[in-house]
Design a protein around this motif. Structure first.
Motif, mmCIF file in Angstrom:
data_model
loop_
_atom_site.group_PDB
_atom_site.id
_atom_site.type_symbol
_atom_site.label_atom_id
_atom_site.label_comp_id
_atom_site.label_asym_id
_atom_site.label_seq_id
_atom_site.Cartn_x
_atom_site.Cartn_y
_atom_site.Cartn_z
ATOM 1 N N ASN A 44 0.942 -1.286 0.036
ATOM 2 C CA ASN A 44 0.022 0.049 0.042
ATOM 3 C C ASN A 44 0.803 1.226 -0.002
ATOM 4 N N GLU A 45 1.992 1.212 0.837
ATOM 5 C CA GLU A 45 3.071 2.340 0.759
ATOM 6 C C GLU A 45 3.772 2.633 -0.726
ATOM 7 N N ALA A 46 4.028 1.349 -1.310
ATOM 8 C CA ALA A 46 4.720 1.527 -2.677
ATOM 9 C C ALA A 46 3.529 1.925 -3.724
ATOM 10 N N LEU A 47 2.268 1.593 -3.564
ATOM 11 C CA LEU A 47 1.193 2.059 -4.470
ATOM 12 C C LEU A 47 0.976 3.512 -4.320
ATOM 13 N N LYS A 48 1.022 4.236 -2.975
ATOM 14 C CA LYS A 48 0.946 5.572 -2.905
ATOM 15 C C LYS A 48 2.123 6.346 -3.466
ATOM 16 N N ASP A 49 3.385 5.865 -3.305
ATOM 17 C CA ASP A 49 4.329 6.203 -4.057
ATOM 18 C C ASP A 49 4.314 6.112 -5.727
ATOM 19 N N ALA A 50 3.926 5.150 -6.077
ATOM 20 C CA ALA A 50 3.643 4.711 -7.452
ATOM 21 C C ALA A 50 2.765 5.887 -8.050
ATOM 22 N N ARG A 51 1.756 6.209 -7.552
ATOM 23 C CA ARG A 51 0.806 7.281 -7.793
ATOM 24 C C ARG A 51 1.243 8.438 -8.106
ATOM 25 N N CYS A 52 2.442 8.877 -7.254
ATOM 26 C CA CYS A 52 3.109 10.189 -7.217
ATOM 27 C C CYS A 52 4.419 10.288 -8.214
ATOM 28 N N SER A 53 4.700 8.937 -8.836
ATOM 29 C CA SER A 53 6.029 8.967 -9.437
ATOM 30 C C SER A 53 6.058 9.898 -10.547
ATOM 31 N N ASN A 54 7.061 10.211 -11.294
ATOM 32 C CA ASN A 54 7.213 10.581 -12.431
ATOM 33 C C ASN A 54 7.420 9.777 -13.709
ATOM 34 N N ASN A 55 7.107 8.539 -13.575
ATOM 35 C CA ASN A 55 7.367 7.566 -14.459
ATOM 36 C C ASN A 55 6.052 7.860 -15.490
ATOM 37 N N SER A 56 6.281 7.270 -16.651
ATOM 38 C CA SER A 56 5.303 7.268 -17.854
ATOM 39 C C SER A 56 3.836 6.634 -16.912
ATOM 40 N N GLU A 57 2.785 6.875 -17.764
ATOM 41 C CA GLU A 57 1.320 6.630 -17.134
ATOM 42 C C GLU A 57 1.315 4.977 -17.369
ATOM 43 N N ILE A 58 1.864 4.606 -18.511
ATOM 44 C CA ILE A 58 1.859 3.047 -18.809
ATOM 45 C C ILE A 58 2.682 2.473 -17.825
ATOM 46 N N GLU A 59 3.775 2.840 -17.453
ATOM 47 C CA GLU A 59 4.546 2.100 -16.336
ATOM 48 C C GLU A 59 4.133 2.142 -14.863
ATOM 49 N N ARG A 61 0.707 2.523 -14.397
ATOM 50 C CA ARG A 61 -0.230 1.554 -14.496
ATOM 51 C C ARG A 61 0.004 0.038 -14.153
ATOM 52 N N GLY A 62 0.897 -0.255 -14.985
ATOM 53 C CA GLY A 62 1.479 -1.568 -14.984
ATOM 54 C C GLY A 62 2.156 -2.159 -13.454
ATOM 55 N N PHE A 63 2.859 -0.896 -12.876
ATOM 56 C CA PHE A 63 3.284 -1.230 -11.658
ATOM 57 C C PHE A 63 2.198 -1.278 -10.605
ATOM 58 N N ILE A 64 1.101 -0.551 -10.854
ATOM 59 C CA ILE A 64 0.113 -0.414 -9.750
ATOM 60 C C ILE A 64 -0.918 -1.611 -10.017
ATOM 61 N N ASN A 65 -0.932 -2.139 -11.074
ATOM 62 C CA ASN A 65 -1.704 -3.542 -11.357
ATOM 63 C C ASN A 65 -0.997 -4.614 -10.711
ATOM 64 N N LYS A 66 0.442 -4.718 -10.925
ATOM 65 C CA LYS A 66 0.822 -5.699 -10.067
ATOM 66 C C LYS A 66 0.790 -5.575 -8.572
#
Length: 105
Positions: A44-59, A61-66
């Motif tokens: 859940n912490e990684a999920l919050k960080d992933a939503r705020c990251s500067n990566n591309s939207e596709i990356e 989404r993929g990470f969030i889905n995992k």
């Protein structure tokens, strides 16, 4: 005459070994539950960080889905662990009742 009637101590020893085995199983399931809980918290912490990251939207989404998949699997494991913990506790309580009442029989 059954052997356990001739040697009741052997029967008691088997019950004691089973009792100890269930206690060990209970501890193991508690550890599994704790690991699942910690993994869910970290995911859940990684999920919050992933939503705020500067990566591309596709990356993202993929990470969030995992991460959602990991959380789902851990929640299933958590549920199974709790079910096994409850079962072990019931059995241990039954053994405890049996051992505490044994002298009355």
């Amino acid at each position: 005459m059954r052997q356990t009637e001739i040697f009741p101590i052997l029967e008691d020893q088997k019950l004691i070994e089973d009792y100890i085995s269930y206690q060990k199983a209970l501890n193991s399931w508690k550890k599994t539950k704790l690991v699942s809980q910690k993994t869910i918290i970290r995911a859940n912490e990684a999920l919050k960080d992933a939503r705020c990251s500067n990566n591309s939207e596709i990356e993202k989404r993929g990470f969030i889905n995992k991460l959602h998949s990991v959380i789902e699997q851990c929640e299933d494991e958590l549920s199974k662990s709790q079910m096994h913990i409850d079962s072990c506790k019931e059995i241990i309580d039954a053994y405890g009742t049996y051992f505490s009442c044994k002298d009355e029989f």
